[in-house]
Every structure is written in structure tokens, then in C-alpha cells.
Design a protein around this motif. Sequence first.
Motif, PDB file in Angstrom:
ATOM      1  N   UNK A   1       2.159  14.720   1.643  1.00  0.00           N
ATOM      2  CA  UNK A   1       2.339  15.099   0.238  1.00  0.00           C
ATOM      3  C   UNK A   1       2.979  16.470   0.125  1.00  0.00           C
ATOM      4  N   UNK A   2       2.666  17.370   1.056  1.00  0.00           N
ATOM      5  CA  UNK A   2       3.334  18.669   1.020  1.00  0.00           C
ATOM      6  C   UNK A   2       4.827  18.503   1.237  1.00  0.00           C
TER       7      UNK A   2
ATOM      8  N   UNK B   1       0.847  -1.191   0.000  1.00  0.00           N
ATOM      9  CA  UNK B   1       0.000   0.000   0.000  1.00  0.00           C
ATOM     10  C   UNK B   1       0.882   1.239   0.000  1.00  0.00           C
ATOM     11  N   UNK B   2       0.443   2.245  -0.719  1.00  0.00           N
ATOM     12  CA  UNK B   2       1.041   3.565  -0.590  1.00  0.00           C
ATOM     13  C   UNK B   2      -0.001   4.416   0.099  1.00  0.00           C
ATOM     14  N   UNK B   3       0.397   5.173   1.104  1.00  0.00           N
ATOM     15  CA  UNK B   3      -0.581   6.013   1.768  1.00  0.00           C
ATOM     16  C   UNK B   3       0.051   7.360   2.070  1.00  0.00           C
ATOM     17  N   UNK B   4      -0.636   8.414   1.711  1.00  0.00           N
ATOM     18  CA  UNK B   4      -0.087   9.736   1.989  1.00  0.00           C
ATOM     19  C   UNK B   4      -1.202  10.695   2.361  1.00  0.00           C
ATOM     20  N   UNK B   5      -1.039  11.358   3.466  1.00  0.00           N
ATOM     21  CA  UNK B   5      -1.956  12.409   3.874  1.00  0.00           C
ATOM     22  C   UNK B   5      -1.504  13.750   3.317  1.00  0.00           C
ATOM     23  N   UNK B   6      -2.244  14.785   3.648  1.00  0.00           N
ATOM     24  CA  UNK B   6      -1.927  16.126   3.119  1.00  0.00           C
ATOM     25  C   UNK B   6      -0.511  16.549   3.488  1.00  0.00           C
TER      26      UNK B   6
END
Lengths: 165, 240
Positions: A87-88, A79-84
Motif C-alpha cells: 500500500x505504501x 481477491x484483492x490483497x495488499x500488505x503495508x
Amino acid sequence: MSALPPAIAAIERPHRNLWTLYLIRALFTGPAFPVVAVVLYFRYHTMRYRFDAQGVHMRWGVFFRREINLTYRRIQDIHLRSGLFQRWLGLADVLVQTAAGSASAEMTIEGLQEFEVVREFLYAKMRGHDDGASTDAASPVAAALHEVARELVAVREALDRVGTR
Amino acid sequence: MWSRFVALVAEFCATPAPPVAARGARVFHASPAFFHYRIALWLAVRASTLLFIVGPMVALELAVREASNLPWALRALLYVIEGGALVGWVISLPVGYALARLDYEQRWYVVTDRSLRIREGVVIVKDMTLTFANVQNVTVEQGPLQRAFGIADLRVQTAGGGGGEQPGQPSMHTGFLRGLDDAPALRELIMARLRVGQDAGLGDPDDRGTAPEGATQAAIGEVLAAARALGDAARRLAGN
């Protein structure tokens, strides 16, 4: 096993943006900030990755040390998971799961800006990514049978030469 | 206007680029009917919320008219609360629509003949990769409303237990393809791969370049030695 891509072999430490992310996370805990920040500080500074031919290893911790080792062939899903915030900061978590029954992923590779490269690399190492046709051709049985066939051809050619004489 | 909004959101959220089709991969969205289905569900929820706002409002209004000696401040407060609820409801309309549409547009499925990738999410972007070699079972799910829209969900599970990231969510070993208009075709593709595979899909160590057993290997060694001897003999005979 083929050699590791240099971009993968070079991965050792998480990117320093991970520390920024940890600070933001610690801020969200409110009054627990100092404690959480210290814990995460040590986590960030002791985190080490190592990718080798068979698997990936990750360790961290000062007082309570932890080391996770898993082999590529046992990976079930990625899984790839990124929150705000992630990603910033150009980060994403790569969650690697095996068939073990733990509630969360067996390994969370965090703090890497080259997460796409890592995901593609792990994916290429997963079972079922290819049919193993190339390795099958190189198996000792196939090699022996090829040699037997060559010898039989040589025998027939020799017999032909004897017959035409 | 919508595309400018999407561009703004993508800029703010640093949305990753959509997946690219590589090496025979098929990249696609959920069915457009899935979006309509989501909108229909959402409209139903909005309508029932409106009922829950307007119903008590009418009841309160009637009660207030009965009690004519209510202080004006209390009456004003009532109107502010009611007005607030209505304004909140109106604001929720474009927001909910935008969220549903963004979720639909930023939900991608990438299918090759041996692997699957599901990318979803607007604020938290999740991207799951699995190979069919690891798949344990495939489930097609379709409710009555989904049937009316002609869509179905496909659940692809790999081995391993454990719950989801939050309680109530499906296990992290589950790939959930929502709103496919041809779920049976994808199910067939995956099941065909499962039937070909001889192993349990649990990362068996011998599933690559099938290692022969000792007896087989010895027999092949004997055959090889015999063939070499025969070849040598024939060459000697032909050379004389």
C-alpha cells in the motif's frame, strides 16, 4: 463482445514499484538476498500482461518460462490483497481464482497501480454479473422470431387491405 | 481520541477508502453485537492469561520466602521478569482492544442482488469479490456464545478445492461473513439466486444467450422462411 476499455487494454508491464517491493521482500530473506533478488529481478523484467476480449494472459521467466491464460467466464472469485509495503507503494495483488483445485490463486496479477480498475473490469466480465439479457436479445433465435412476427403482422395488414376492397 | 487514533493508523497504513455503494449495493458492517462478542472473547482470554501470570508469581514468591539464602541478584532478576510479564499484560490491554475495534470498523460487506464483496483486515487488507452465479453452497454457523449475542457467521463457497493461504484457514474459495445479525436473510437472498440459476455454477459455456440446438434452429429457420413466403404472397395479393 464489447471492446476493452483503453485503461485495461493498455496494461502490459507491471509498475516499477513492483521492483522496489521485490527488493524489500528479498531483504527479508536475509542471507539469501542476492539469489532471491536476481530471481525476482528477472521475474519483474519479464512479466507481461495481456487482456483481450475473452481472457487475460500473463507470462514471465527467462530460463523457466511460465504463461497463464484464463478466460473471464471461468473466473470464480477475485481477491484483492495488499500488505503495508504494497500500500505504501500503491500496489495490490489481484488474485484470480477459477474452479481448479490449486491451493493458491490460479493467477496473481501483481504490480499494477490500477488494481481497482482491473478488479472492476474482471468483475464486470464474471458470470452472474449481469443476466445476459442484452446478449439474449441479440441471439439468432430471438432475431428470427422477431422477423416471423413482423411477417405475420404484414400478412394481417395485407389481408385487411384485401378485405376492405 | 479514538477517531484521531484511527486517522493516524489510516495515514500510516495507507488504508484504502471504505467501499462505496454503487448501483443498488448495500454496504454494511458486521453487527455491533459482533464487536461486543469479540471483546467478550478477548476479555476471557486476557483474564485467563492474568491467572497464568499471577499464579506462578504467587508460587514463586512463597518459594523465595522459604529459601532465605537466595542471592539478591537472583531475587532482583525474578522481580524484573515478573514485573515485565505484568507490564506486558497491561500494555496488551489497549493494543488488543484497538486491534479488535479496528478489525470491526474496517470490515465491510457489500451485497448486491447478484454479487458479494467482503473487505477485511487492517495491516493486510483483503477484499474478495464473488457473484452468486458461482456459489456452490451457503452455510450458517452459530456457536452458543454467538447465539447469546444474537449473531451468526455466513460461509459462502464457490467451486474449487485447495486450502487457505495458510494451513488451517478456510479455502480461498470461501467468503466468510462474520458476525451478521441477520444471516438467514442473506442466506435466503443467495439461495433464491441459486434456485433461479439453471447451471452448475461452474462457468458453463452456454449459459449466456442460450444457444439453440441444431434441430430447433432448423425448425425456426423453416418457420421464418414460411412466414416470409406468406408475407410476400399476401403483399402481392393486396397489391393487385
